[in-house]
Design a protein around this motif. Structure first.
Motif, mmCIF file in Angstrom:
data_model
loop_
_atom_site.group_PDB
_atom_site.id
_atom_site.type_symbol
_atom_site.label_atom_id
_atom_site.label_comp_id
_atom_site.label_asym_id
_atom_site.label_seq_id
_atom_site.Cartn_x
_atom_site.Cartn_y
_atom_site.Cartn_z
ATOM 1 N N ASN A 17 0.825 -1.210 0.000
ATOM 2 C CA ASN A 17 0.000 0.000 0.000
ATOM 3 C C ASN A 17 0.859 1.260 0.000
ATOM 4 N N ILE A 18 2.000 1.188 0.650
ATOM 5 C CA ILE A 18 2.919 2.332 0.628
ATOM 6 C C ILE A 18 3.427 2.554 -0.795
ATOM 7 N N GLY A 19 3.789 1.458 -1.474
ATOM 8 C CA GLY A 19 4.240 1.564 -2.857
ATOM 9 C C GLY A 19 3.143 2.070 -3.772
ATOM 10 N N GLY A 20 1.913 1.563 -3.574
ATOM 11 C CA GLY A 20 0.778 2.012 -4.385
ATOM 12 C C GLY A 20 0.485 3.487 -4.171
ATOM 13 N N ALA A 21 0.612 3.925 -2.927
ATOM 14 C CA ALA A 21 0.390 5.345 -2.625
ATOM 15 C C ALA A 21 1.461 6.206 -3.289
ATOM 16 N N ALA A 22 2.706 5.736 -3.270
ATOM 17 C CA ALA A 22 3.796 6.484 -3.909
ATOM 18 C C ALA A 22 3.545 6.628 -5.409
ATOM 19 N N ARG A 23 3.085 5.547 -6.026
ATOM 20 C CA ARG A 23 2.777 5.601 -7.463
ATOM 21 C C ARG A 23 1.656 6.593 -7.742
ATOM 22 N N ALA A 24 0.596 6.556 -6.931
ATOM 23 C CA ALA A 24 -0.516 7.489 -7.097
ATOM 24 C C ALA A 24 -0.044 8.931 -6.966
ATOM 25 N N ALA A 46 7.067 -2.832 -1.428
ATOM 26 C CA ALA A 46 6.727 -1.424 -1.637
ATOM 27 C C ALA A 46 7.337 -0.914 -2.935
ATOM 28 N N VAL A 47 8.595 -1.261 -3.182
ATOM 29 C CA VAL A 47 9.267 -0.828 -4.416
ATOM 30 C C VAL A 47 8.579 -1.421 -5.633
ATOM 31 N N SER A 48 8.194 -2.699 -5.540
ATOM 32 C CA SER A 48 7.523 -3.356 -6.657
ATOM 33 C C SER A 48 6.192 -2.692 -6.988
ATOM 34 N N ARG A 49 5.410 -2.390 -5.953
ATOM 35 C CA ARG A 49 4.109 -1.758 -6.164
ATOM 36 C C ARG A 49 4.239 -0.301 -6.596
ATOM 37 N N SER A 51 6.112 0.792 -8.892
ATOM 38 C CA SER A 51 6.168 0.743 -10.364
ATOM 39 C C SER A 51 6.812 1.975 -10.984
ATOM 40 N N GLY A 52 8.033 2.276 -10.567
ATOM 41 C CA GLY A 52 8.740 3.411 -11.151
ATOM 42 C C GLY A 52 8.723 4.654 -10.290
ATOM 43 N N ALA A 53 7.992 4.618 -9.195
ATOM 44 C CA ALA A 53 7.948 5.774 -8.281
ATOM 45 C C ALA A 53 8.826 5.516 -7.060
ATOM 46 N N SER A 54 9.889 4.742 -7.247
ATOM 47 C CA SER A 54 10.754 4.403 -6.107
ATOM 48 C C SER A 54 11.479 5.622 -5.552
ATOM 49 N N ASP A 55 11.602 6.691 -6.363
ATOM 50 C CA ASP A 55 12.228 7.910 -5.846
ATOM 51 C C ASP A 55 11.396 8.527 -4.724
ATOM 52 N N ILE A 56 10.076 8.362 -4.815
ATOM 53 C CA ILE A 56 9.200 8.844 -3.734
ATOM 54 C C ILE A 56 9.506 8.073 -2.452
ATOM 55 N N LEU A 57 9.694 6.763 -2.600
ATOM 56 C CA LEU A 57 10.011 5.929 -1.433
ATOM 57 C C LEU A 57 11.393 6.249 -0.887
ATOM 58 N N ASP A 58 12.361 6.457 -1.788
ATOM 59 C CA ASP A 58 13.727 6.748 -1.347
ATOM 60 C C ASP A 58 13.796 8.027 -0.516
ATOM 61 N N ASN A 59 12.941 8.987 -0.878
ATOM 62 C CA ASN A 59 12.954 10.277 -0.185
ATOM 63 C C ASN A 59 11.909 10.380 0.918
ATOM 64 N N ALA A 60 11.185 9.280 1.147
ATOM 65 C CA ALA A 60 10.141 9.301 2.179
ATOM 66 C C ALA A 60 10.768 9.520 3.558
ATOM 67 N N GLN A 61 10.060 10.300 4.369
ATOM 68 C CA GLN A 61 10.515 10.568 5.737
ATOM 69 C C GLN A 61 9.757 9.643 6.687
ATOM 70 N N VAL A 62 10.457 8.944 7.520
ATOM 71 C CA VAL A 62 9.830 8.046 8.492
ATOM 72 C C VAL A 62 9.932 8.685 9.877
ATOM 73 N N VAL A 63 8.795 8.817 10.556
ATOM 74 C CA VAL A 63 8.759 9.428 11.889
ATOM 75 C C VAL A 63 7.988 8.519 12.836
ATOM 76 N N ALA A 64 8.126 8.794 14.109
ATOM 77 C CA ALA A 64 7.507 7.932 15.118
ATOM 78 C C ALA A 64 6.070 8.314 15.429
ATOM 79 N N THR A 65 5.727 9.600 15.298
ATOM 80 C CA THR A 65 4.394 10.051 15.692
ATOM 81 C C THR A 65 3.788 10.978 14.646
ATOM 82 N N LEU A 66 2.466 11.073 14.678
ATOM 83 C CA LEU A 66 1.770 11.995 13.790
ATOM 84 C C LEU A 66 2.161 13.430 14.097
ATOM 85 N N GLU A 67 2.397 13.706 15.353
ATOM 86 C CA GLU A 67 2.814 15.048 15.768
ATOM 87 C C GLU A 67 4.064 15.495 15.000
ATOM 88 N N GLU A 68 5.028 14.589 14.862
ATOM 89 C CA GLU A 68 6.252 14.904 14.124
ATOM 90 C C GLU A 68 5.949 15.126 12.637
#
Length: 259
Positions: A17-24, A46-49, A51-68
């Motif tokens: 779903n993360i990969g699909g969202a990145a593609r969208a 995620a990379v497979s889904r 489908s060419g939007a792996s740059d979105i995943l590569d630059n995705a920011q991962v945080v612990a909380t919604l507040e962040e």
């Protein structure tokens, strides 16, 4: 403006779903993805889904909380499919896109927040949003895949952005032909065609020259509206020639039978 818009996925369970969202997102020109405590990321799925939007995943920011994830945001919209005990200001996707683009074009940071696949956003998380966005799905089957929900809102943002930029939402495609083939047929070429057409219609018995009933005038009007080019004219003339050949062949066969 679009760089001011972040898509926030909260506690996503399935990396696909993360990969699909990145593609969208990439389809619609959005690039900033923030993941709040994802269960499985990074992931090959995620990379497979994506489908060419792996740059979105590569630059995705991962945080612990919604507040962040919401630091610096002036407008926060949370998606919600369930009724809540305390009503919150509600928007549909189109209304939300207009608001998002208005704020983002003013330089503000904006967040579109999506909840868990199985339960969405909690009440506490939704209360961090100024508005709730409800996608008007069919009441008897309202559950929407996470990536599909991101696609819906991203699309509406894209449409609102195009309108704000004064850009068309559709681009006409033109046939790739030679320069000459793409030119409109000339007046004399049209007259030769009309003569050919009339002779063919008479030959196959469709036009009675003694009682024409304005048929040729109506056909002239039809083809005048069509703005026939040289390539199309060649096709039409070819059809007429083959029609005449077929008609003459039938006459010849009947003549042989009579003999």
């Amino acid at each position: 403006m679009l760089q001011n818009i972040r898509v926030v996925l909260v506690n996503t369970s399935h990396p696909g779903n993360i990969g699909g969202a990145a593609r969208a997102m990439k389809n619609m020109g959005l690039s900033r993805l923030i993941l709040v405590d994802p269960l499985d990321f990074p992931s090959h799925e995620a990379v497979s889904r994506a489908s060419g939007a792996s740059d979105i995943l590569d630059n995705a920011q991962v945080v612990a909380t919604l507040e962040e994830a919401l630091v610096g945001c002036r407008l926060v919209l949370g998606t919600s499919a369930r009724d809540r005990r305390i009503p919150w200001p509600l928007m549909d996707p189109r209304e939300s896109a207009t608001a998002v683009c208005a704020e983002a074009s003013d330089g503000a940071e904006v967040a579109l927040v999506f909840g868990r696949e199985y339960a969405g956003l909690t009440n506490e998380e939704l209360q961090r949003c100024q508005f709730h966005v409800h996608i008007p799905t069919a009441p008897d089957f309202s559950s929407l895949n996470l990536a599909a929900a991101v696609q819906v809102l991203s699309y509406e943002v894209r449409m609102a952005w195009l309108a704000a930029q004064g850009q068309p939402s559709k681009v006409e495609k033109f046939e790739v032909t030679s320069v000459r083939s793409g030119q409109l047929a000339t007046a004399d070429e049209l007259e030769h065609f009309y003569g050919h057409l009339q002779n063919t219609l008479v030959e196959i018995g469709f036009l009675d020259p003694e009682k024409p009933r304005h048929l040729m005038a109506r056909l002239r009007r039809l083809f005048s509206r069509s703005a026939v080019n040289k390539s199309e004219m060649n096709i039409l003339r070819g059809i007429l020639t083959e029609t005449q050949n077929a008609a003459r062949g039938l006459v010849h066969k009947r003549g042989n039978k009579d003999v």
